[in-house]
Design a protein around this motif. Structure first.
Motif, PDB file in Angstrom:
ATOM      1  N   ILE A  86     118.906  33.724 -74.340  1.00  0.00           N
ATOM      2  CA  ILE A  86     119.205  35.105 -73.960  1.00  0.00           C
ATOM      3  C   ILE A  86     117.966  35.570 -73.210  1.00  0.00           C
ATOM      4  O   ILE A  86     116.854  35.096 -73.490  1.00  0.00           O
ATOM      5  N   GLY A  87     118.116  36.470 -72.254  1.00  0.00           N
ATOM      6  CA  GLY A  87     116.915  36.888 -71.525  1.00  0.00           C
ATOM      7  C   GLY A  87     117.251  37.709 -70.306  1.00  0.00           C
ATOM      8  O   GLY A  87     118.402  38.102 -70.090  1.00  0.00           O
ATOM      9  N   ALA A  88     116.246  37.960 -69.509  1.00  0.00           N
ATOM     10  CA  ALA A  88     116.402  38.768 -68.300  1.00  0.00           C
ATOM     11  C   ALA A  88     115.264  38.410 -67.338  1.00  0.00           C
ATOM     12  O   ALA A  88     114.170  38.044 -67.773  1.00  0.00           O
ATOM     13  N   GLY A  89     115.521  38.567 -66.038  1.00  0.00           N
ATOM     14  CA  GLY A  89     114.513  38.181 -65.048  1.00  0.00           C
ATOM     15  C   GLY A  89     113.529  39.306 -64.749  1.00  0.00           C
ATOM     16  O   GLY A  89     113.871  40.486 -64.850  1.00  0.00           O
ATOM     17  N   ALA A  90     112.311  38.931 -64.385  1.00  0.00           N
ATOM     18  CA  ALA A  90     111.326  39.910 -63.892  1.00  0.00           C
ATOM     19  C   ALA A  90     110.321  39.175 -63.020  1.00  0.00           C
ATOM     20  O   ALA A  90     109.884  38.076 -63.361  1.00  0.00           O
ATOM     21  N   ILE A  91     109.985  39.798 -61.898  1.00  0.00           N
ATOM     22  CA  ILE A  91     108.958  39.222 -61.041  1.00  0.00           C
ATOM     23  C   ILE A  91     107.613  39.725 -61.559  1.00  0.00           C
ATOM     24  O   ILE A  91     107.403  40.948 -61.635  1.00  0.00           O
ATOM     25  N   TYR A  92     106.720  38.827 -61.873  1.00  0.00           N
ATOM     26  CA  TYR A  92     105.409  39.224 -62.398  1.00  0.00           C
ATOM     27  C   TYR A  92     104.741  40.204 -61.442  1.00  0.00           C
ATOM     28  O   TYR A  92     104.641  39.954 -60.239  1.00  0.00           O
ATOM     29  N   GLY A  93     104.319  41.333 -61.983  1.00  0.00           N
ATOM     30  CA  GLY A  93     103.608  42.316 -61.155  1.00  0.00           C
ATOM     31  C   GLY A  93     104.524  43.320 -60.487  1.00  0.00           C
ATOM     32  O   GLY A  93     104.048  44.288 -59.906  1.00  0.00           O
ATOM     33  N   ASP A  96     108.219  31.206 -66.257  1.00  0.00           N
ATOM     34  CA  ASP A  96     108.990  31.003 -65.028  1.00  0.00           C
ATOM     35  C   ASP A  96     108.878  29.541 -64.609  1.00  0.00           C
ATOM     36  O   ASP A  96     107.874  28.867 -64.888  1.00  0.00           O
ATOM     37  N   CYS A  97     109.891  29.055 -63.898  1.00  0.00           N
ATOM     38  CA  CYS A  97     109.802  27.667 -63.434  1.00  0.00           C
ATOM     39  C   CYS A  97     110.392  27.557 -62.033  1.00  0.00           C
ATOM     40  O   CYS A  97     111.217  28.377 -61.630  1.00  0.00           O
ATOM     41  N   ARG A  98     109.937  26.532 -61.336  1.00  0.00           N
ATOM     42  CA  ARG A  98     110.447  26.272 -59.988  1.00  0.00           C
ATOM     43  C   ARG A  98     111.879  25.735 -60.103  1.00  0.00           C
ATOM     44  O   ARG A  98     112.168  24.963 -61.018  1.00  0.00           O
ATOM     45  N   VAL A  99     112.745  26.129 -59.166  1.00  0.00           N
ATOM     46  CA  VAL A  99     114.111  25.598 -59.171  1.00  0.00           C
ATOM     47  C   VAL A  99     114.334  24.815 -57.889  1.00  0.00           C
ATOM     48  O   VAL A  99     113.552  24.917 -56.935  1.00  0.00           O
ATOM     49  N   ASP A 100     115.395  24.044 -57.872  1.00  0.00           N
ATOM     50  CA  ASP A 100     115.693  23.291 -56.655  1.00  0.00           C
ATOM     51  C   ASP A 100     116.011  24.257 -55.519  1.00  0.00           C
ATOM     52  O   ASP A 100     116.576  25.330 -55.732  1.00  0.00           O
ATOM     53  N   LYS A 101     115.673  23.838 -54.299  1.00  0.00           N
ATOM     54  CA  LYS A 101     115.797  24.781 -53.189  1.00  0.00           C
ATOM     55  C   LYS A 101     117.235  25.239 -52.961  1.00  0.00           C
ATOM     56  O   LYS A 101     117.476  26.340 -52.477  1.00  0.00           O
ATOM     57  N   GLY A 102     118.191  24.443 -53.369  1.00  0.00           N
ATOM     58  CA  GLY A 102     119.595  24.833 -53.255  1.00  0.00           C
ATOM     59  C   GLY A 102     119.949  26.037 -54.127  1.00  0.00           C
ATOM     60  O   GLY A 102     121.044  26.587 -54.021  1.00  0.00           O
ATOM     61  N   TRP A 103     119.020  26.437 -54.985  1.00  0.00           N
ATOM     62  CA  TRP A 103     119.286  27.527 -55.920  1.00  0.00           C
ATOM     63  C   TRP A 103     118.623  28.844 -55.511  1.00  0.00           C
ATOM     64  O   TRP A 103     118.527  29.755 -56.327  1.00  0.00           O
ATOM     65  N   PHE A 104     118.145  28.917 -54.261  1.00  0.00           N
ATOM     66  CA  PHE A 104     117.389  30.115 -53.848  1.00  0.00           C
ATOM     67  C   PHE A 104     118.173  31.403 -54.085  1.00  0.00           C
ATOM     68  O   PHE A 104     117.624  32.444 -54.416  1.00  0.00           O
ATOM     69  N   HIS A 105     119.492  31.309 -53.968  1.00  0.00           N
ATOM     70  CA  HIS A 105     120.324  32.495 -54.090  1.00  0.00           C
ATOM     71  C   HIS A 105     120.330  32.957 -55.552  1.00  0.00           C
ATOM     72  O   HIS A 105     120.710  32.221 -56.433  1.00  0.00           O
ATOM     73  N   GLY A 106     119.888  34.188 -55.794  1.00  0.00           N
ATOM     74  CA  GLY A 106     119.805  34.655 -57.182  1.00  0.00           C
ATOM     75  C   GLY A 106     118.546  34.189 -57.886  1.00  0.00           C
ATOM     76  O   GLY A 106     118.353  34.465 -59.070  1.00  0.00           O
ATOM     77  N   LYS A 138     111.912  33.730 -54.936  1.00  0.00           N
ATOM     78  CA  LYS A 138     110.744  32.834 -54.922  1.00  0.00           C
ATOM     79  C   LYS A 138     111.133  31.385 -55.277  1.00  0.00           C
ATOM     80  O   LYS A 138     110.277  30.578 -55.615  1.00  0.00           O
ATOM     81  N   SER A 139     112.456  31.089 -55.280  1.00  0.00           N
ATOM     82  CA  SER A 139     112.938  29.782 -55.751  1.00  0.00           C
ATOM     83  C   SER A 139     112.387  29.456 -57.130  1.00  0.00           C
ATOM     84  O   SER A 139     111.975  28.332 -57.421  1.00  0.00           O
ATOM     85  N   GLN A 140     112.353  30.491 -57.959  1.00  0.00           N
ATOM     86  CA  GLN A 140     111.942  30.281 -59.348  1.00  0.00           C
ATOM     87  C   GLN A 140     112.981  30.911 -60.259  1.00  0.00           C
ATOM     88  O   GLN A 140     113.612  31.905 -59.907  1.00  0.00           O
ATOM     89  N   ASN A 141     113.124  30.377 -61.443  1.00  0.00           N
ATOM     90  CA  ASN A 141     113.880  31.065 -62.480  1.00  0.00           C
ATOM     91  C   ASN A 141     112.872  32.012 -63.122  1.00  0.00           C
ATOM     92  O   ASN A 141     111.926  31.577 -63.786  1.00  0.00           O
ATOM     93  N   THR A 182     104.501  31.460 -63.764  1.00  0.00           N
ATOM     94  CA  THR A 182     104.183  30.025 -63.750  1.00  0.00           C
ATOM     95  C   THR A 182     102.692  29.772 -64.015  1.00  0.00           C
ATOM     96  O   THR A 182     102.315  28.671 -64.365  1.00  0.00           O
ATOM     97  N   TYR A 183     101.848  30.824 -63.824  1.00  0.00           N
ATOM     98  CA  TYR A 183     100.414  30.688 -64.149  1.00  0.00           C
ATOM     99  C   TYR A 183     100.114  31.165 -65.564  1.00  0.00           C
ATOM    100  O   TYR A 183      98.963  31.281 -65.953  1.00  0.00           O
ATOM    101  N   ARG A 184     101.153  31.528 -66.308  1.00  0.00           N
ATOM    102  CA  ARG A 184     101.038  32.002 -67.697  1.00  0.00           C
ATOM    103  C   ARG A 184     100.422  33.398 -67.773  1.00  0.00           C
ATOM    104  O   ARG A 184      99.792  33.758 -68.764  1.00  0.00           O
ATOM    105  N   ARG A 185     100.597  34.173 -66.712  1.00  0.00           N
ATOM    106  CA  ARG A 185     100.183  35.567 -66.790  1.00  0.00           C
ATOM    107  C   ARG A 185     101.284  36.327 -67.510  1.00  0.00           C
ATOM    108  O   ARG A 185     102.471  36.201 -67.155  1.00  0.00           O
ATOM    109  N   GLU A 186     100.887  37.122 -68.503  1.00  0.00           N
ATOM    110  CA  GLU A 186     101.858  37.772 -69.379  1.00  0.00           C
ATOM    111  C   GLU A 186     102.559  38.931 -68.684  1.00  0.00           C
ATOM    112  O   GLU A 186     101.917  39.783 -68.088  1.00  0.00           O
ATOM    113  N   LYS A 187     103.872  38.956 -68.823  1.00  0.00           N
ATOM    114  CA  LYS A 187     104.636  40.127 -68.357  1.00  0.00           C
ATOM    115  C   LYS A 187     104.724  41.100 -69.526  1.00  0.00           C
ATOM    116  O   LYS A 187     104.434  40.731 -70.683  1.00  0.00           O
ATOM    117  N   LEU A 188     105.178  42.321 -69.237  1.00  0.00           N
ATOM    118  CA  LEU A 188     105.280  43.322 -70.310  1.00  0.00           C
ATOM    119  C   LEU A 188     106.111  42.792 -71.481  1.00  0.00           C
ATOM    120  O   LEU A 188     105.812  43.057 -72.644  1.00  0.00           O
TER     121      LEU A 188
END
Ligand code: ADA
Length: 555
Positions: free
Chosen positions: A466-473, A514-524, A527-530, A537-543
């Motif tokens: 279960i979860g939700a997306g957020a772009i760090y920063g 966060d992790c890198r995804v295959d380039k075919g997954w850019f949509h949604g 940054k091509s990341q989940n 991906t640098y382990r900087r903490e989000k809220l």
């Protein structure tokens, strides 16, 4: 280091320096650009190869001779191994270890070459364009071991408690490479206890399985608070002579399911976990030990007690760290979100069963592993899909019946899943407040209503994602998706609702980082990341990391 402790005192390891010669290969196999490559590492770590998909060859001159074992902890994802230009091995799948036996090799310098392919080639059923990245290279350690005429292939240790006393079934697989029958003794030390298999006959050119059950009256129980580990030291004797050894590490603990509860040493545990991909900024899937260590410290500090190795078996050093820290591991064989067509691929069955076999054979001794998982979000809602799940669970139970099994089903299968009778623990990935706006309470109500109408009723029910997306920063007070604020809000409702529901066995958050995804997954996947990580991906903490920590520590 391939493990976090020494594996042999008798068997000799031939040192392999970490820098290898490396060439990109053209589609017809000709050598192209040349580089030096670090082993282990992902070739994406080289700035010129950050997105390279295809074939490459690693080469190294090595001095050794006699009988030897070449152990690869992981090559991503297809490997062809050559010694002095002759093919000696082949392996498919980035995430499991394999070994190659080399016999009667003349003493001297030899050329070792490994062709690695990370393309989604037509033989590949499991590595396909997906919501994670299939990196390239020799991504986990390699060891070359010189062995004699006989060696210990593995030792398997399954503990169980009866009337308050610890027992363990111990299996040892021995291999005699010679043309003669041998008479051997195998001594195994577990802490201060020593047990032995005396005067055992090993037929020529064959493997022999020794198996017995032993009592360990003085054993201290491995608990999550006090994860007591024991070295399991096996030594092989030919008459009085010590000819081989193998050191592993074990713990005395039991995992069971009773009604709707998951029991660890008879006590109910509530899972507070994170899903974790092996992926770290520029290191890709080849995390240095320092980064693995840091992940474990951050996950502990979060107040979590579980890691799900979504969606493949992990580097064994991660499992070693979990063993040491009392972190429960759901270890999963490799597969994510395959359609029926993908599961009908000519190699799907063999590649999946091989992955399960290799995962269990090499990881069975880890006390931290409490669930074997398979086939994340595949077609568990069709008859054909069901036959695949059934076959894989059958293999797992044959290899290790001491642990519960599960698979992560998905919201779209609420109402149609056909496989809930096959598992010990029912698990669902659900995404209220992210992919849809249903409240978490209503989502759980619908889920439980369905599960209770199936043969999954009465079993433990776990929310495996279960979860939700957020772009760090990306901070904003509008409570819109992709902001750190919204992720925090969503996770607060998700995690508190699940942990306050006494009918559930817990939650495994999607995802730790966060992790890198295959380039075919850019949509949604900006940054091509989940981007559903609690940290980037640098382990900087989000809220959300801090909020989940507060919630985890309060339950
Ligand atoms: C699925 C899947 C994950 C990831 C997640 C998401 O549940 O198991 O690998 O893709 O969804 O982020 O949507």
């Amino acid at each position: 280091y391939t493990r976090l402790f020494q594996n042999h005192m008798v068997r000799r390891e031939v040192p392999l320096d970490p820098i290898w010669d490396f060439h990109i290969l053209s589609s017809s196999g000709e050598k192209q650009e040349e580089y030096k490559m670090l082993v282990p590492s992902c070739w994406e770590s080289n700035p010129n190869l950050a997105s390279y998909k295809g074939k490459a060859v690693y080469s190294k001159r090595v001095t050794f001779g006699g009988n030897a074992r070449l152990v690869f902890k992981g090559v991503s994802h297809t490997a062809y191994v050559y010694l002095d230009k002759k093919q000696v091995g082949y392996h498919y799948n980035a995430y499991t270890e394999f070994d190659i036996l080399l016999q009667d090799i003349p003493h001297g310098e030899h050329l070792l070459e490994v062709i690695v392919d990370n393309s989604f080639h037509e033989e590949s059923a499991l590595h396909v364009s997906n919501d994670y990245h299939s990196y390239g290279g020799i991504t986990r350690p390699i060891v070359l071991e010189e062995i004699g005429e006989m060696f210990i292939k593995n030792t398997h240790f399954i503990p169980n408690q009866e009337d308050g006393k610890w027992y363990a079934s111990i299996r040892a697989l021995l291999r005699n490479l010679s043309n003669e029958k041998k008479l051997v003794t195998l001594k195994i030390k577990v802490g201060d206890d020593e047990i032995s298999f005396v005067d055992k006959v090993l037929p020529p050119n064959a493997e022999t399985l020794l198996e017995n059950r032993f009592e360990f009256p003085a054993a201290t129980t491995y608990t999550l608070e006090n994860p007591k580990l024991y070295m399991l030291e096996a030594k092989l004797f030919d008459k009085e002579k010590e000819v081989d050894d193998l050191i592993d590490r074990v713990g005395f603990r039991e995992v069971k399911v009773n009604g709707k509860d998951i029991l660890f040493n008879g006590e109910k545990v509530i899972i507070k976990g994170v899903n974790r991909h092996e992926d770290y900024a520029e290191f890709g899937c080849a995390l240095p030990i320092e980064a693995m260590y840091r992940d474990i410290e951050m996950i502990k500090s979060l107040g979590a007690n579980c890691i799900r190795t979504s969606h493949y078996p992990n580097d064994e050093r991660v499992l070693d760290l979990c063993d040491e820290n009392g972190i429960l591991v759901w270890e999963e064989s490799h597969a994510r979100g395959l359609s029926e067509e993908q599961m009908r691929h000519k190699n799907f069955e063999k590649q999946s069963l091989d992955c399960i076999k290799e995962m269990i054979e090499s990881h069975i001794n880890h006390p931290s592993i409490y669930v074997w998982g398979i086939l994340n979000e595949c077609v568990s809602n069709t008859e054909f899909g069901r036959s695949c799940y059934a076959k894989q669970f059958e293999l797992i139970k044959h290899l290790d019946s001491s642990r519960p099994v599960s698979f992560a089903s998905l919201e779209a299968h609420i109402g149609s899943d056909l496989c809930l009778d096959l598992v010990d623990i029912v698990s669902f990935n659900i995404y209220p407040r992210w992919y849809h706006e249903t409240s978490v309470k209503d989502s759980l109500y619908n889920l439980k209503k369905f599960v209770n109408s199936t043969s999954g009723a009465g079993k433990p029910l776990l929310i495996s994602e279960i979860g939700a997306g957020a772009i760090y920063g990306y901070r904003n007070n509008n409570q819109e998706k992709w902001t750190e604020e919204y992720q925090k809000t969503a996770l607060t409702e998700q995690v508190t609702t699940i942990l306050s529901d006494e009918e559930l066995s817990g939650v495994i958050i999607w995802q730790y980082a966060d992790c890198r995804v295959d380039k075919g997954w850019f949509h949604g996947r900006p940054k091509s990341q989940n981007n559903k990580g609690l940290v980037d991906t640098y382990r900087r903490e989000k809220l959300a990391y801090h909020k989940v920590k507060e919630i985890f520590l309060s339950y």
